[in-house]
Design an enzyme around this catalytic site. Structure first.
Site, PDB file in Angstrom:
ATOM      1  N   ASP A  89       1.034  -1.194  -0.087  1.00 17.84           N
ATOM      2  CA  ASP A  89      -0.087  -0.068  -0.069  1.00 17.84           C
ATOM      3  C   ASP A  89       0.859   1.143   0.162  1.00 17.84           C
ATOM      4  OD1 ASP A  89       0.792   0.421   2.737  1.00 17.84           O
ATOM      5  OD2 ASP A  89      -0.983  -0.229   3.474  1.00 17.84           O
ATOM      6  N   HIS A 340      -5.055 -20.990  11.299  1.00 14.09           N
ATOM      7  CA  HIS A 340      -6.363 -21.465  11.022  1.00 14.09           C
ATOM      8  C   HIS A 340      -7.194 -20.568  10.168  1.00 14.09           C
ATOM      9  CE1 HIS A 340     -10.250 -23.363  11.269  1.00 14.09           C
ATOM     10  NE2 HIS A 340     -10.707 -22.255  11.629  1.00 14.09           N
TER      11      HIS A 340
END
Length: 376
Positions: A89, A340
Site C-alpha cells: 500500500d 487456521h
C-alpha cells in the site's frame, strides 16, 4: 495482465498475470504489515495454507528497517524469502491515521514518525520511490483517505488533490520503471477511488481515474466508520464505472460476509487484518460461525477447531490444547489460531472461484452465509 474468465451477474472470475506469477481472482491478500504476518507465521506457512498474495505496508517499512536497506538486500521478495506476488500500500492510510502528527499540503504530507518522532515528508513521488525500492509486484497510488463521515466540501477538495497526486504517481512510476538499476521494472500501479459516502463524488472520481489507464483500481475509504449497508450501496454505484477487464480491489475489507457480498458486486481483490487480529485473541472462523476458544466449554474439548479443516492447527491439535496455549500466553497458541483463520479465508476464496467457474456462485453464497450465521 488481467483476463476476465467468467462473469455471473457482476461477480468476476479472473486471472491477473504479473512478473511474480499469476493471481487467481477473487483473491484475499494476507496482510504482513512489516514484511511478516503477525503471530509468528513464516513464508513457508503462507505457502502451505494457499496464500497467493502477501501485502506489506510502505510507511512502516520506510520507517523501519528503511526501504533503502531493503533495496540493498535485493528488494522485499528476497528480503522476506517470498517469490509470489506482493502488494504494497502507498502509506497514505497510515499517514492520514496519524491525525495529530501530520500536515497535508499540495506537495504531500509532513508528519512525525510514530516510532521515534523524527520528521518525515511523503508525497506521490516519495511513495513511488519507496515502493520501487521495495520492488513489490503491485504499488498503490498515494492518496488521502478522508473519514467516511467527513464534510462534503472537504471530501471534494481531498478527492481533487488525490486525483492530482495520482497523475504524479503515474508519471514517477513510469520514470522509475525505466531506470537501469530498478529492481522490478514491471511494477504495476493501482489507482484508488475515494469520495467517502458521497456517491456522486465517487462516480465522478472513478471516471477521472479510469481515463488514466492504470493496471488496476481500488475502492478506498470504506470500512472506516460507515455501515455495511452504506458500503454495499457505494459499491453498487461505483464498481460499474470501473473497468471489468481490470482488477477491482476493495481495500481493508473485511469479514467473510463482507467478502461474499462484495464479490457479488464485482470486487476481486481483498485484504483485511481481521483473520490475524482475531486469531491472536482466540477468535476463530469456522463454517458454522465464529468461536472464542477462551470460552470454558472448550477446556475439555479434544476435537479440532473445525472438523474436516485441512489447516496445520486442525490436522494435529485439539481445541483444549490450543485454548491452554492461549491462556498460558504461549506464542504457539496465537500462531495456530492465525494459521487456521488465514487458511479459512484462503480456502473460502478458492471455494468462491470454484463456484464462479461452475456458474453456481449465487447458490454457494446463500449456502455459505446460512452456515456462517449459525452458532457453533
Amino acid at each position: 495482465m488481467y483476463h476476465l474468465l467468467k462473469q455471473e451477474g457482476r461477480a468476476k472470475r479472473g486471472e491477473f498475470h504479473t512478473v511474480h506469477g499469476v493471481i487467481q481472482t477473487p483473491v484475499f491478500m494476507n496482510v504482513g504489515t512489516v514484511a511478516a504476518i503477525k503471530g509468528a507465521v513464516s513464508t513457508q506457512d503462507l505457502e502451505a495454507i494457499g496464500t497467493q498474495v502477501e501485502l506489506s505496508n510502505t510507511y512502516h517499512l520506510h520507517v523501519r528497517p528503511g526501504d533503502k536497506i531493503i533495496r540493498q538486500l535485493g528488494g522485499l521478495h528476497k528480503f522476506m524469502s517470498w517469490d509470489k506476488p506482493i502488494l504494497t500500500d502507498s502509506g497514505g492510510f497510515q499517514v492520514f491515521s496519524l491525525a495529530g502528527l501530520r500536515k497535508i499540503k499540495e506537495e504531500g504530507v509532513y508528519f512525525n514518525s510514530h516510532i521515534d518522532g523524527r520528521k518525515i515528508f511523503m508525497g506521490p513521488e516519495e511513495s513511488m520511490q519507496i515502493q520501487s525500492n521495495l520492488a513489490s509486484t503491485i504499488a498503490m497510488a498515494f492518496d488521502e483517505c478522508p473519514s467516511a463521515k467527513a464534510d462534503r466540501i472537504y471530501v471534494q477538495e481531498s478527492v481533487a488533490r488525490t486525483t492530482r497526486w495520482l497523475a504524479r504517481c503515474k508519471k514517477e512510476m513510469e520514470r522509475l520503471n525505466g531506470l537501469e538499476n530498478t529492481i522490478n521494472k514491471r511494477q504495476l500501479l493501482f489507482g484508488i477511488n475515494q469520495g467517502a459516502v458521497y456517491e456522486d463524488i465517487r462516480i465522478e472520481h472513478a471516471k477521472r481515474i479510469v481515463d488514466m489507464d492504470l493496471d488496476g483500481y481500488a475502492v478506498g475509504g470504506l470500512a472506516v466508520g460507515e455501515s455495511h449497508e452504506e458500503m454495499y450501496h457505494i459499491l453498487d454505484e461505483v464498481v460499474p464505472f470501473l473497468p471489468a477487464d481490470k482488477p477491482t480491489y476493495l481495500m481493508g475489507v473485511g469479514t467473510p460476509l463482507n467478502i461474499l457480498e462484495s464479490v457479488e458486486r464485482g470486487v476481486d481483490f481483498f485484504d483485511c487484518v481481521y483473520p490475524t487480529r482475531n486469531g491472536r485473541h482466540g477468535h476463530l472462523y469456522t463454517n458454522h460461525g465464529k468461536i472464542n476458544l477462551f470460552n470454558a466449554k472448550y477446556e475439555l474439548d479434544d476435537g479440532p477447531i473445525e472438523e474436516g479443516c485441512g489447516c496445520p492447527a486442525c490436522k494435529r491439535y485439539s481445541r483444549a490444547y490450543i485454548r491452554h496455549l492461549l491462556k498460558a500466553k504461549e506464542m504457539l497458541g496465537m500462531r495456530l489460531c492465525v494459521l487456521h483463520n488465514l487458511y479459512f479465508y484462503n480456502t473460502m476464496m478458492e471455494e468462491i472461484r470454484n463456484a464462479l467457474d461452475a456458474g453456481a456462485f449465487a447458490a454457494y453464497k446463500k449456502k455459505k452465509i446460512d452456515k456462517l450465521l449459525a452458532q457453533s
